[in-house]
Design a protein around this motif. Structure first.
Motif, mmCIF file in Angstrom:
data_model
loop_
_atom_site.group_PDB
_atom_site.id
_atom_site.type_symbol
_atom_site.label_atom_id
_atom_site.label_comp_id
_atom_site.label_asym_id
_atom_site.label_seq_id
_atom_site.Cartn_x
_atom_site.Cartn_y
_atom_site.Cartn_z
ATOM 1 N N ALA A 105 2.247 7.026 -6.706
ATOM 2 C CA ALA A 105 1.328 8.093 -7.101
ATOM 3 C C ALA A 105 1.954 9.466 -6.874
ATOM 4 C CB ALA A 105 0.019 7.967 -6.322
ATOM 5 N N VAL A 106 2.637 9.628 -5.735
ATOM 6 C CA VAL A 106 3.284 10.907 -5.438
ATOM 7 C C VAL A 106 4.384 11.202 -6.447
ATOM 8 C CG1 VAL A 106 4.691 12.160 -3.755
ATOM 9 C CG2 VAL A 106 2.725 10.821 -2.979
ATOM 10 N N GLY A 124 10.184 5.134 1.635
ATOM 11 C CA GLY A 124 9.185 6.103 2.076
ATOM 12 C C GLY A 124 9.729 7.038 3.132
ATOM 13 N N VAL A 183 0.841 -1.204 0.000
ATOM 14 C CA VAL A 183 0.000 0.000 0.000
ATOM 15 C C VAL A 183 0.873 1.251 0.000
ATOM 16 C CG1 VAL A 183 -1.660 1.329 1.344
ATOM 17 C CG2 VAL A 183 -1.941 -1.139 1.120
ATOM 18 N N GLN A 184 1.922 1.245 0.825
ATOM 19 C CA GLN A 184 2.814 2.405 0.856
ATOM 20 C C GLN A 184 3.500 2.594 -0.487
ATOM 21 O OE1 GLN A 184 5.420 3.399 4.268
ATOM 22 N NE2 GLN A 184 7.131 3.110 2.854
ATOM 23 N N SER A 192 5.412 -3.025 -5.322
ATOM 24 C CA SER A 192 4.135 -3.195 -4.623
ATOM 25 C C SER A 192 3.347 -4.366 -5.178
ATOM 26 C CB SER A 192 3.306 -1.903 -4.744
ATOM 27 O OG SER A 192 3.970 -0.826 -4.128
ATOM 28 N N PHE A 196 1.201 4.324 -2.855
ATOM 29 C CA PHE A 196 1.098 5.742 -2.497
ATOM 30 C C PHE A 196 2.336 6.505 -2.979
ATOM 31 C CE2 PHE A 196 2.279 9.076 0.562
ATOM 32 C CZ PHE A 196 1.207 9.943 0.380
#
Length: 389
Positions: A26-27, A240, A19-20, A49, A23
């Motif tokens: 996307a960023v 991250g 999930v991270q 992922s 994210f």
């Protein structure tokens, strides 16, 4: 009820890591500056992922209840190397663009995917049977060759990445900016992380391959797969963390400042006399407070100290001083180092210690900036001054 197993805990961590990763992808994909490298890096995170999510799927009861997806992740590992290599190449090139010839990097992935199509088209029940007895299909029998091929493929691309970084390192150390030094450090750290993951995979594959047949996807009974997944998950979490602590790595500015600052500032609203006043205040601040000695000083920090916006500060630097932010800082730092290298009171200090106290963060960036300003290294400068006395 059975107590949780090691694989149960790994499954939770992997799902959170997946999930991270989505994210982060996307960023990164939304970054407009350095769009091509960031989108390639987003693709790499997305592949991580997907691989994590599919690994949990294979190692859990979900693959038994919904077997149609079994094996879809088999070619994914062949995207790691090309995406990492293209990311490094575009980020270290003067023109960060992809070429049509870059499609050749996807050939192994495409060929393996085509080879596995007959397996993908099998029913879920047939796939479950083949998971227990891989000898029943050409594609599953080929797993004994496919796994080492994927590891070899990854090693080849890592060698290409390391070679690219070595060439870029020589160029940066020969006169690169401090921003390029920071980016080089990031790329080397990222590559080291991937090298570590590949090394773990190779070692655990060799150890785990002894005495067991090839399986489709994860082997729920093998701790080796758990450890490999744990390594990938830690890598995603670390990525991250770096992104949160150092967001400028994924939207870096060059010594010339952002692209939008390269155009005239006619619509900024700042009058020439106001810009001149800010210039005088900036010079006074730098010479009295010595803010350049802060190794972590950012353009926004300096703008805040002056009580103006970062955009206005960039305008003052460009129109009043003809410099970028990094050129301003390094100019003050180099001049201080020059003065201290001539000061008998600092004769007991090493050249590097003086450079660090002046605000440089690393020996390489210190030497590069000093040589760019004076035409010689700090050590050469000190030696020549001593000989001239």
């Amino acid at each position: 009820m059975d107590s949780p197993t090691f694989s149960d805990g790994i499954a939770v961590l992997c799902l959170l890591g997946a999930v991270q990763g989505v994210f982060l992808a996307a960023v990164l994909a939304s970054r407009h500056r350095n769009a091509v490298p960031n989108r390639l890096l987003a693709g790499l995170m997305l592949v991580f992922s997907l691989d994590l999510a599919m690994a949990v799927y294979h190692a859990s009861a979900v693959s038994v209840r919904v077997p149609a997806l079994i094996g879809l992740d088999l070619p994914i590992a062949l995207l790691y190397g090309p995406l990492l290599y293209l990311y490094v190449r575009t980020l270290t090139s003067e023109r960060p663009a992809l070429r049509r010839a870059d499609l050749w990097h996807l050939v192994p992935f495409a060929l393996v995917t085509l080879f596995l199509v007959p397996f993908f088209l099998r029913s879920g029940a047939e796939k479950l049977v083949l998971m227990q007895d891989p000898s029943g299909s050409l594609q599953t029998r080929a797993l004994a060759v496919l796994s080492p091929f994927k590891l070899t493929h990854g090693c080849v691309y890592l060698a290409l990445v390391v070679r690219r970084l070595q060439r870029h390192r020589r160029r940066v150390l020969d006169g690169g900016s401090e921003a390029e030094q920071v980016m080089l450090g990031w790329l080397r750290t990222l590559t080291a992380g991937v090298v570590g993951l590949l090394a773990i995979s190779v070692v655990l594959y060799v150890v785990g391959a002894r005495g067991r047949a090839a399986v489709v996807g994860m082997d729920p009974t093998g701790i080796y797969d758990d450890l490999t997944l744990l390594g990938v998950t830690v890598f995603v979490y670390a990525f991250g963390y770096v992104g949160l602590r150092h967001p400028s790595l994924f939207a870096p500015t060059t010594d010339e400042g952002p692209a939008s600052d390269a155009v005239p500032y006619a619509r900024s609203g700042m009058r020439p006399e106001e810009a001149a006043q800010h210039r005088d205040r900036l010079v006074a601040l730098m010479e009295t407070e010595h803010l350049y000695r802060r190794g972590d000083l950012t353009l926004q920090d300096l703008a805040d100290a002056l009580g103006i916006s970062g955009h206005n500060l960039t305008e003052v630097l460009s129109t009043q001083l003809g410099q970028s932010f990094y050129e301003l800082l390094n100019g003050y730092r180099v001049r201080e180092v020059q003065a201290r290298l001539l000061d008998p009171a600092d004769a007991h200090l090493t050249v590097l210690a003086i450079g660090m106290e002046a605000g440089f963060n690393a020996k390489s960036s210190f030497n590069a900036a000093f040589k760019r300003h004076t035409g010689m290294t700090p050590s050469q400068y000190r030696q020549r001054q001593r000989e001239a006395v």
